[in-house]
Design a protein around this motif. Structure first.
Motif, PDB file in Angstrom:
ATOM      1  N   SER A  34       0.828  -1.214   0.000  1.00 53.87           N
ATOM      2  CA  SER A  34       0.000   0.000   0.000  1.00 53.87           C
ATOM      3  C   SER A  34       0.856   1.255   0.000  1.00 53.87           C
ATOM      4  O   SER A  34       0.540   2.243  -0.686  1.00 53.87           O
ATOM      5  CB  SER A  34      -0.931  -0.002   1.219  1.00 53.87           C
ATOM      6  N   SER A  76       2.169   1.741  -3.474  1.00 50.59           N
ATOM      7  CA  SER A  76       1.107   2.203  -4.383  1.00 50.59           C
ATOM      8  C   SER A  76       0.836   3.687  -4.196  1.00 50.59           C
ATOM      9  O   SER A  76       0.647   4.426  -5.183  1.00 50.59           O
ATOM     10  CB  SER A  76      -0.172   1.394  -4.139  1.00 50.59           C
ATOM     11  N   ARG A  77       0.805   4.137  -2.937  1.00 55.69           N
ATOM     12  CA  ARG A  77       0.576   5.568  -2.678  1.00 55.69           C
ATOM     13  C   ARG A  77       1.733   6.415  -3.202  1.00 55.69           C
ATOM     14  O   ARG A  77       1.526   7.484  -3.778  1.00 55.69           O
ATOM     15  CB  ARG A  77       0.389   5.805  -1.175  1.00 55.69           C
TER      16      ARG A  77
END
Length: 299
Positions: free
Chosen positions: A99, A102-103
């Motif tokens: 995550s 991805s950010r």
């Protein structure tokens, strides 16, 4: 990897040592996953542009670096050859999550213009080499493009070379590597066409020569030759050790059964034939494979 006389900071405040160390790790990951030189150069391009544009804390640099490599791989490599995100994080031994990556990828994409066909020093290096090779036409042996690409990657591991124009850096590598008059004449033609001054070319050529001298020294720890070292807990190391050296238990053969089968086969030829098990020993392929490039350090 090797000492650098110039240690500037980029606008993000990240030190050159931190940036250079991250690029070296990207080189190692590029080699491990079998990515092309173009992917590595593109990743470094994204990293330097982002560090120049944004104010970055040092603790976020590892995530940014791995993210730039992943983005570059998706732009350059075949889809089937791109390593999954979780695998890239695991191999890089990073502490961030999928995550987080991805950010970070979303942030970098918003801040930078992503162009897989962006002109880089590698673009010019390949053009120069192709032109020189065509003019040489086998009359003289010239260094391979792979050798020049390796030298370019070594230069990109030093922040100072991120300040050079791609065309100038590539021409400096060619001028430093080629010594014959005919090739130098071609270099001068490129220099004139691109309007590169003698002082500019000479200055970067000297820095390239210094970089190559350090890179080829025995004290240099080359990123592409480094092996991955896994750091595991004592309990895990003991478990791996006991698992590796354990011998599987074999069933006990009754003595009566052995004597009976021996008497039945006493009159037969005991030499190995195509149907004999002794001709296919170990052919089932059921074993544990330990890659030589992985080392377990025991704490």
């Amino acid at each position: 990897m090797f000492p650098c006389p110039l240690r500037p900071k980029n606008s993000s405040g990240v030190s050159a040592k931190c940036r250079d160390s991250r690029v070296e790790e990207l080189w190692g990951l590029t080699t491990f996953f079998g990515y092309s030189t173009q992917t590595f150069v593109q990743a470094v391009n994204l990293l330097d542009r982002f560090l120049t544009l944004m104010k970055v804390q040092r603790k976020h640099v590892p995530c940014i670096g791995v993210c730039c490599l992943h983005m570059a791989a998706k732009m350059i490599e075949e889809e089937a050859d791109v390593s999954p995100t979780h695998e890239l994080i695991r191999i890089s031994q990073s502490r961030f999550t999928v995550s987080d990556l991805s950010r970070m990828e979303k942030i970098i994409s918003e801040k930078l213009c992503l162009d897989p066909k962006a002109v880089t020093a590698l673009t010019f290096l390949q053009l120069y080499h192709s032109a020189i090779a065509s003019q040489s036409a086998g009359r003289e042996e010239i260094p391979s493009i792979g050798r020049l690409e390796a030298q370019l990657k070594a230069c990109l591991c030093r922040l100072v070379f991120s300040k050079a124009k791609p065309s100038v850096l590539a021409l400096s590598l060619v001028a430093q590597e080629f010594e014959s008059f005919s090739v130098m004449k071609t270099v001068q033609q490129f220099q004139k066409h691109l309007k590169i001054s003698d002082a500019e070319l000479l200055g970067w050529k000297e820095l390239v020569a210094e970089c190559m001298s350090a890179y080829h020294s025995s004290q240099c720890s080359k990123p592409d030759n480094k092996k991955l070292v896994w750091i595991v807990s004592r309990r895990t190391a003991q478990g791996l050790q006991s698992c590796h050296f354990s011998v599987p238990a074999l069933p006990t053969i009754p003595e009566r059964s052995w004597n009976q089968s021996q008497s039945e086969d006493s009159g037969e030829d005991t030499s190995c034939s195509e149907e004999s098990p002794c001709g296919s020993l170990g052919s089932d392929g059921e074993g544990t494979f330990f890659p030589s490039s992985f080392h377990h350090s025991r704490d």
